[in-house]
Design a protein around this motif. Structure first.
Motif, PDB file in Angstrom:
ATOM      1  N   LYS A  17       0.825  -1.218   0.000  1.00  0.00           N
ATOM      2  CA  LYS A  17       0.000   0.000   0.000  1.00  0.00           C
ATOM      3  C   LYS A  17       0.857   1.265   0.000  1.00  0.00           C
ATOM      4  O   LYS A  17       0.531   2.240  -0.649  1.00  0.00           O
ATOM      5  N   LEU A  21       0.508   5.843  -4.918  1.00  0.00           N
ATOM      6  CA  LEU A  21       0.362   7.284  -4.699  1.00  0.00           C
ATOM      7  C   LEU A  21      -0.847   7.541  -3.807  1.00  0.00           C
ATOM      8  O   LEU A  21      -1.766   6.723  -3.748  1.00  0.00           O
ATOM      9  N   HIS A  22      -0.850   8.712  -3.142  1.00  0.00           N
ATOM     10  CA  HIS A  22      -2.024   9.043  -2.331  1.00  0.00           C
ATOM     11  C   HIS A  22      -3.202   9.453  -3.205  1.00  0.00           C
ATOM     12  O   HIS A  22      -4.357   9.230  -2.873  1.00  0.00           O
ATOM     13  N   GLN A  23      -2.906  10.086  -4.295  1.00  0.00           N
ATOM     14  CA  GLN A  23      -3.893  10.409  -5.337  1.00  0.00           C
ATOM     15  C   GLN A  23      -3.106  10.314  -6.638  1.00  0.00           C
ATOM     16  O   GLN A  23      -1.880  10.426  -6.612  1.00  0.00           O
ATOM     17  N   TRP A  59     -13.749   1.441  -7.262  1.00  0.00           N
ATOM     18  CA  TRP A  59     -13.011   0.216  -6.934  1.00  0.00           C
ATOM     19  C   TRP A  59     -13.068  -0.125  -5.460  1.00  0.00           C
ATOM     20  O   TRP A  59     -13.622   0.632  -4.656  1.00  0.00           O
ATOM     21  N   TRP A  60     -12.479  -1.243  -5.126  1.00  0.00           N
ATOM     22  CA  TRP A  60     -12.554  -1.808  -3.777  1.00  0.00           C
ATOM     23  C   TRP A  60     -11.191  -1.727  -3.093  1.00  0.00           C
ATOM     24  O   TRP A  60     -10.204  -2.241  -3.622  1.00  0.00           O
ATOM     25  N   PHE A  61     -11.149  -1.098  -1.907  1.00  0.00           N
ATOM     26  CA  PHE A  61      -9.932  -1.136  -1.078  1.00  0.00           C
ATOM     27  C   PHE A  61      -9.838  -2.551  -0.503  1.00  0.00           C
ATOM     28  O   PHE A  61     -10.107  -2.782   0.680  1.00  0.00           O
ATOM     29  N   HIS A  62      -9.479  -3.499  -1.353  1.00  0.00           N
ATOM     30  CA  HIS A  62      -9.603  -4.904  -0.926  1.00  0.00           C
ATOM     31  C   HIS A  62      -8.556  -5.314   0.098  1.00  0.00           C
ATOM     32  O   HIS A  62      -8.674  -6.380   0.692  1.00  0.00           O
ATOM     33  N   LEU A  95     -14.996   1.687  -0.549  1.00  0.00           N
ATOM     34  CA  LEU A  95     -15.090   2.064  -1.970  1.00  0.00           C
ATOM     35  C   LEU A  95     -14.108   3.187  -2.286  1.00  0.00           C
ATOM     36  O   LEU A  95     -14.079   4.207  -1.596  1.00  0.00           O
ATOM     37  N   GLY A  96     -13.318   2.984  -3.344  1.00  0.00           N
ATOM     38  CA  GLY A  96     -12.395   4.012  -3.803  1.00  0.00           C
ATOM     39  C   GLY A  96     -12.868   4.558  -5.142  1.00  0.00           C
ATOM     40  O   GLY A  96     -13.566   3.868  -5.896  1.00  0.00           O
ATOM     41  N   THR A  98     -11.240   6.968  -8.447  1.00  0.00           N
ATOM     42  CA  THR A  98     -10.045   7.619  -8.966  1.00  0.00           C
ATOM     43  C   THR A  98     -10.283   8.086 -10.394  1.00  0.00           C
ATOM     44  O   THR A  98     -10.676   7.285 -11.243  1.00  0.00           O
ATOM     45  N   ASP A 116      -3.660   5.518  -8.114  1.00  0.00           N
ATOM     46  CA  ASP A 116      -3.304   5.288  -6.710  1.00  0.00           C
ATOM     47  C   ASP A 116      -3.768   3.928  -6.210  1.00  0.00           C
ATOM     48  O   ASP A 116      -4.035   3.754  -5.030  1.00  0.00           O
TER      49      ASP A 116
HETATM   50  C1  LIG Z   1      -5.812   7.970  -0.090  1.00  0.00           C
HETATM   51  S1  LIG Z   1      -6.485   6.625  -1.007  1.00  0.00           S
HETATM   52  C2  LIG Z   1      -7.372   7.475  -2.241  1.00  0.00           C
HETATM   53  C3  LIG Z   1      -8.057   6.539  -3.189  1.00  0.00           C
HETATM   54  C4  LIG Z   1      -9.018   7.168  -4.164  1.00  0.00           C
HETATM   55  N1  LIG Z   1      -8.392   8.157  -5.040  1.00  0.00           N
HETATM   56  C5  LIG Z   1     -10.200   7.767  -3.455  1.00  0.00           C
HETATM   57  O1  LIG Z   1     -10.201   8.990  -3.296  1.00  0.00           O
HETATM   58  O2  LIG Z   1     -11.104   7.030  -3.072  1.00  0.00           O
HETATM   59  C6  LIG Z   1      -5.086   6.002  -1.901  1.00  0.00           C
HETATM   60  C7  LIG Z   1      -4.295   5.023  -1.051  1.00  0.00           C
HETATM   61  O3  LIG Z   1      -5.062   3.849  -0.894  1.00  0.00           O
HETATM   62  C8  LIG Z   1      -4.213   2.738  -0.678  1.00  0.00           C
HETATM   63  N2  LIG Z   1      -4.694   1.665  -1.542  1.00  0.00           N
HETATM   64  C9  LIG Z   1      -4.618   1.572  -2.895  1.00  0.00           C
HETATM   65  N3  LIG Z   1      -5.188   0.449  -3.334  1.00  0.00           N
HETATM   66  C10 LIG Z   1      -5.657  -0.201  -2.231  1.00  0.00           C
HETATM   67  C11 LIG Z   1      -6.363  -1.419  -2.025  1.00  0.00           C
HETATM   68  N4  LIG Z   1      -6.695  -2.193  -3.041  1.00  0.00           N
HETATM   69  N5  LIG Z   1      -6.678  -1.779  -0.759  1.00  0.00           N
HETATM   70  C12 LIG Z   1      -6.338  -0.992   0.279  1.00  0.00           C
HETATM   71  N6  LIG Z   1      -5.673   0.193   0.167  1.00  0.00           N
HETATM   72  C13 LIG Z   1      -5.337   0.572  -1.083  1.00  0.00           C
HETATM   73  C14 LIG Z   1      -2.797   3.181  -1.054  1.00  0.00           C
HETATM   74  O4  LIG Z   1      -2.082   3.298   0.167  1.00  0.00           O
HETATM   75  C15 LIG Z   1      -3.005   4.554  -1.694  1.00  0.00           C
HETATM   76  O5  LIG Z   1      -1.930   5.434  -1.402  1.00  0.00           O
END
Ligand SMILES: C[S@@+](CC[C@H](N)C(=O)[O-])C[C@H]1O[C@@H](n2cnc3c(N)ncnc32)[C@H](O)[C@@H]1O
Length: 267
Positions: A17, A21-23, A59-62, A95-96, A98, A116
């Motif tokens: 993780k 990137l953070h974004q 997407w899914w922060f799986h 839920l993410g 991007t 990210d």
């Molecule tokens: C701050 S979040 C922002 C994600 C997205 N842009 C949003 O706003 O929903 C981005 C961070 O999520 C973490 N990340 C990325 N993919 C992931 C995943 N599949 N499961 C858990 N964490 C994840 C990484 O540490 C990454 O730096």
């Protein structure tokens, strides 16, 4: 309850993780792939998408399985914020979203710009990014706007390197091409106070320590100056010796560092 089926998975080559990137930073020269699940007719769903230079991924922060109502964002002062006022991965439904550049489409593979997501992240949906609907640059951006204003100001702390820390950093850059000095100076020059995600903590002896990649630096703060005292590998000697090569960041450099500089740190 709602059951969702991923339409595809991203291939970003970033397995941890902290590597993501953070974004999605537009300056990053990165390309990634979204592979759609075959045999579902999703290729037809991509028709007419080529005209869009940017798409939303839902997407899914799986890699997360817990959430918190208050989270500590990596940017800004060590202040917890309500999770819904952040983009934190620690959310109730994981839920993410991007907005990512769409560079090309080849059958059921989408070539993407910087994003990210970690490798293998399941994607639930794709939508076109439509500037007329999705962009409101004049809206207020709450605490993030205040943090950005702070980052635009000059650093508040001067940085001084002890002769030992200076020589150690020089040696690492020269011999191993490991150079975290700019990042260290940027972080500590802005705010050297303890912070979990910036990996700054106060040691029992009153000094401070910051983690930078696989490395540690001890420092003291006197008024508006940060004195960097010394650098150490982030991993104990025994772990470094017993680990498979490549399983720890800068593994070979850390072993060589210990051999060259020794360590005063407790094992
Ligand atoms: C701050 S979040 C922002 C994600 C997205 N842009 C949003 O706003 O929903 C981005 C961070 O999520 C973490 N990340 C990325 N993919 C992931 C995943 N599949 N499961 C858990 N964490 C994840 C990484 O540490 C990454 O730096």
């Amino acid at each position: 309850m709602l059951t969702l089926q991923p339409i595809g998975f991203v291939r970003t080559g970033k397995h941890a993780k902290f590597q993501a990137l953070h974004q999605p930073a537009e300056s990053a020269q990165e390309q990634h792939i979204l592979e759609l699940v075959p045999g579902q007719g999703y290729e037809n769903g991509l028709r007419d998408l080529t005209g869009f230079s940017r798409i939303w991924l839902i997407w899914w922060f799986h890699k997360n399985d817990t959430w918190r109502p208050m989270v500590l964002p990596p940017r800004g002062p060590a202040i917890r914020r309500g999770v819904f006022a952040t983009r934190s991965p620690h959310r109730p439904n994981f839920l993410g979203m991007t907005p990512v550049q769409l560079l090309a489409i080849e059958k059921n593979r989408l070539l993407l710009g910087p994003c990210d997501l970690v490798d293998g992240t399941p994607v639930f949906d794709i939508k076109p990014y439509i500037p007329a609907y999705d962009s409101f640059p004049d809206e207020r951006s709450g605490w993030t706007g205040e943090v950005d204003a702070g980052l635009a100001a000059p650093p508040a702390f001067a940085i001084e390197w002890s002769p030992l820390a200076h020589d150690q950093a020089e040696w690492l850059a020269r011999e191993w091409h490991v150079d975290f000095r700019p990042r260290l100076e940027e972080l500590l020059g802005r705010d050297p106070s303890p912070h979990r995600t910036r990996r700054i903590k106060k040691r029992p002896d009153g000094q401070f320590q910051i983690g930078c990649g696989g490395w540690l630096a001890d420092f003291a703060v006197l008024e508006k100056t940060v004195h960097i005292i010394r650098i150490d590998p982030g991993y104990p000697a025994r772990l470094l010796e017993e680990s498979e090569p490549g399983s720890i960041p800068d593994h070979a450099a850390q072993l060589a560092f210990l051999k060259h500089w020794g360590s005063t740190r407790d094992a």
